[in-house]
Design a protein around this motif. Structure first.
Motif, short mmCIF file in Angstrom:
data_model
loop_
_atom_site.label_atom_id
_atom_site.label_comp_id
_atom_site.label_asym_id
_atom_site.label_seq_id
_atom_site.Cartn_x
_atom_site.Cartn_y
_atom_site.Cartn_z
N TYR A 152 0.86 -1.18 0.00
CA TYR A 152 0.00 0.00 0.00
C TYR A 152 0.89 1.22 0.00
O TYR A 152 1.75 1.38 0.88
N GLU A 159 -6.88 5.68 6.38
CA GLU A 159 -7.09 4.51 5.53
C GLU A 159 -6.80 3.18 6.25
O GLU A 159 -7.05 2.12 5.70
N ASP A 161 -8.17 1.59 8.80
CA ASP A 161 -9.31 0.71 9.05
C ASP A 161 -9.68 -0.06 7.78
O ASP A 161 -9.99 -1.25 7.83
N GLN A 162 -9.63 0.61 6.63
CA GLN A 162 -9.94 -0.05 5.35
C GLN A 162 -8.90 -1.13 5.03
O GLN A 162 -9.25 -2.21 4.55
N ALA A 165 -9.59 -4.02 7.28
CA ALA A 165 -10.84 -4.68 6.88
C ALA A 165 -10.64 -5.58 5.66
O ALA A 165 -11.23 -6.65 5.58
N LYS A 166 -9.78 -5.16 4.73
CA LYS A 166 -9.51 -5.99 3.54
C LYS A 166 -8.92 -7.33 3.94
O LYS A 166 -9.21 -8.35 3.33
N ARG A 169 -11.71 -9.54 5.69
CA ARG A 169 -12.61 -10.15 4.70
C ARG A 169 -11.94 -11.32 4.01
O ARG A 169 -12.56 -12.32 3.72
#
Length: 173
Positions: A152, A159, A161-162, A165-166, A169
């Motif tokens: 990244y 960003e 948390d995103q 979260a990825k 999932r």
């Protein structure tokens, strides 16, 4: 050549499969020159076991004929080697100059807060390991965060948390 396999003596060793010790022993026995091979053997051992617990370090020391303290000294000196099992998800934050200037320290602090651990530690549930790493060679993307194999770039604190979260999932699939 005499073949020696470490027999389980305690709970930790029972968790380390004998087959892995055999694989490491075969690798060591295949080396033409054992003198000066310590770092290469430790890399192979970490590849096999995932980390370098005390029993593996002592096994390497015996097989190479070097003091256990020397093996421990190498393992503890180089950041690449881990003597504790890593988490399922490894988060590496580049702390090189370009990344630091672009806010890597703030990103690190936020990850530490969110995960409840410091750099170099693993969460109690074994899910995440957080590491500070030196330059990853992607200065144009600073600040850089690497989660597993995913890079990244130009990461902002909001960003995180995103990003987490990825990877949550991914486990749910």
């Amino acid at each position: 050549m005499e073949k020696t396999v470490l027999q389980p003596k305690n709970q930790l060793q029972r968790e380390l499969p004998e087959e892995k010790f055999q694989e490491l022993e075969e690798y060591i026995n295949s080396l033409e020159e054992k003198e000066g091979a310590l770092i290469a053997v430790l890399h192979k051992a970490q590849e096999i076991f995932g980390y370098l617990p005390r029993d593996v370090q002592l096994f390497v020391a015996r097989k190479l004929g070097v003091p256990g303290a020397k093996v421990y000294g190498v393992v503890s000196f180089y950041n690449y080697f881990n003597d504790k099992p890593p988490g399922e998800v490894i988060i590496n934050i580049c702390t090189g100059t370009a990344c630091f200037v672009k806010g890597a320290d703030k990103i690190m602090a936020e990850f530490e807060e969110k995960l409840g651990i410091k750099a170099g530690q693993t969460t109690e549930d074994g899910k995440y390991t957080l590491n500070a790493v030196r330059c990853v060679g992607a200065c144009g993307l600073a600040p850089v965060v690497i989660v597993g194999e995913k890079v990244y770039g130009r990461v902002k604190v909001d960003e995180l948390d995103q990003i987490l979260a990825k990877h949550e999932r991914k486990d749910a699939k």
